[in-house]
Design an enzyme around this catalytic site. Structure first.
Site, short mmCIF file in Angstrom:
data_model
loop_
_atom_site.label_atom_id
_atom_site.label_comp_id
_atom_site.label_asym_id
_atom_site.label_seq_id
_atom_site.Cartn_x
_atom_site.Cartn_y
_atom_site.Cartn_z
N ASP A 119 1.00 -1.05 -0.21
CA ASP A 119 0.02 -0.08 -0.11
C ASP A 119 0.99 1.00 -0.11
O ASP A 119 2.04 1.41 0.86
CB ASP A 119 -0.57 0.51 1.55
N ASN A 176 -11.04 -3.06 -4.79
CA ASN A 176 -10.25 -1.32 -5.61
C ASN A 176 -10.86 -1.59 -6.99
O ASN A 176 -10.73 -0.37 -7.55
CB ASN A 176 -8.71 -1.52 -5.79
C1 IPE Z 1 -5.09 -2.23 0.65
O1 IPE Z 1 -5.01 -0.99 0.33
C2 IPE Z 1 -5.72 -2.95 -1.42
C3 IPE Z 1 -3.87 -3.13 -1.78
C4 IPE Z 1 -3.06 -2.91 -1.14
C5 IPE Z 1 -4.06 -3.73 -3.03
P1 IPE Z 1 -5.93 -0.11 -0.17
O2 IPE Z 1 -5.44 0.83 -0.15
O3 IPE Z 1 -7.30 -0.51 -1.35
O4 IPE Z 1 -6.96 0.06 1.88
P2 IPE Z 1 -8.00 1.00 2.44
O5 IPE Z 1 -8.58 1.51 1.49
O6 IPE Z 1 -6.55 2.21 2.70
O7 IPE Z 1 -8.31 -0.13 3.52
C1 IPE Z 2 -1.18 0.47 -2.99
O1 IPE Z 2 -1.54 1.35 -3.39
C2 IPE Z 2 -2.60 -0.33 -4.67
C3 IPE Z 2 -3.48 -0.77 -5.18
C4 IPE Z 2 -3.90 -0.47 -4.42
C5 IPE Z 2 -3.86 -1.17 -6.02
P1 IPE Z 2 -2.98 2.50 -3.46
O2 IPE Z 2 -3.28 2.73 -4.92
O3 IPE Z 2 -3.44 2.01 -2.39
O4 IPE Z 2 -1.84 3.57 -2.40
P2 IPE Z 2 -2.40 4.93 -1.77
O5 IPE Z 2 -3.02 4.01 -0.56
O6 IPE Z 2 -3.60 5.73 -2.58
O7 IPE Z 2 -0.72 5.89 -1.51
MG MG Z 3 -4.45 2.42 -0.47
#
Ligand code: IPE
Ligand code: IPE
Ligand code: MG
Length: 231
Positions: A18, A66
């Protein structure tokens, strides 16, 4: 399940990768640049993990939730998957790494799902490690799919029978779960499998999570005492 174990090398490491979006934002780049940097880091870290003696690596690359992100971001992610699967499957094959995918590929565009399925099929039988990518994955959804399979089969199950109905069938539960990007939650990742997993949370955004910090996480794991409820 072993009684008391002070961690050596974890057999299975799971990573919630993340912070890609925030990494890009900090650099005034589009979020897709963060996802690209994250994907490259995932490749480097998985190689490092296998070199360290880890047998199973699972990376949370895209959650079921996502998929509600803006179409533009999803398109960027799909094009990364396209290039990842086109470029890396042969390399994994050569290294004897089996690529597995957990999650519901039916949630993805058919062309991407097909590419992922074909890529995973090409690496079946690799004996030097398993790289599992969670794509379109949600822990609750996985549990519900397993329950429905059990209902259709019409018989009661033991814990291990149930585990065998999950997407992670045949894989040991994660010993160590790493979450980058500052959030202190599971975000629907491996809910059943993490019952006794050791957690390592870090503020570092995933593209900045270096091999050196991975080493620190493995070191932290080694100093944990796992009791599994015993004394
Ligand atoms: C979790 O991250 C999913 C992945 C890293 C693929 P998110 O960014 O989706 O999680 P939340 O929404 O902050 O809980
Ligand atoms: C995690 O990074 C990867 C995916 C969820 C695809 P994020 O896209 O959630 O990155 P942040 O949390 O917005 O920084
Ligand atoms: Mg994230």
């Amino acid at each position: 399940m072993e009684t008391t174990k002070t961690g050596g090398v974890p057999r299975h490491v799971a990573v919630i990768m993340d912070g890609n979006g925030r990494w890009a934002q900090k650099r005034l780049l589009p979020r897709s640049a963060g996802h690209r940097a994250g994907m490259n880091n995932m490749i480097a870290l998985s190689e490092k993990l296998f070199e360290s003696g880890v047998e199973y690596c699972t990376f949370y690359t895209l959650s079921a939730e996502n998929l509600s992100r803006p179409q533009e971001e999803l398109e960027g992610l799909y094009s990364l998957f396209r290039s990842y699967f086109r470029k890396n499957v042969r390399r994994l094959q050569e290294k004897g790494i089996e690529l597995r995918v957990i999650g519901d590929l039916d949630l993805l565009p058919e062309e991407i799902a097909q590419l992922i399925r074909t890529g995973a099929a090409q690496t079946v039988g690799g004996t030097n490690g398993v790289l599992a990518l969670a794509v379109g994955y949600g822990g609750r959804q996985e549990i519900v799919r397993a329950v429905n399979k059990a209902v259709r089969a019409g018989k009661e199950l033991s814990e291990s029978d149930f585990s065998a109905l999950l997407d992670t069938a045949g894989m040991p539960d994660p010993d160590l779960l790493i979450r980058t990007g500052r959030e202190l939650r599971l975000s629907n990742f491996l809910l059943w499998q993490c019952a006794y997993t050791e957690f390592y949370f870090t503020d570092t955004l995933f593209p900045d999570f270096s091999e050196q910090e991975l080493e620190e996480a493995l070191h932290a794991y080694r100093s944990r005492t796992r009791r599994f409820g015993r004394v």
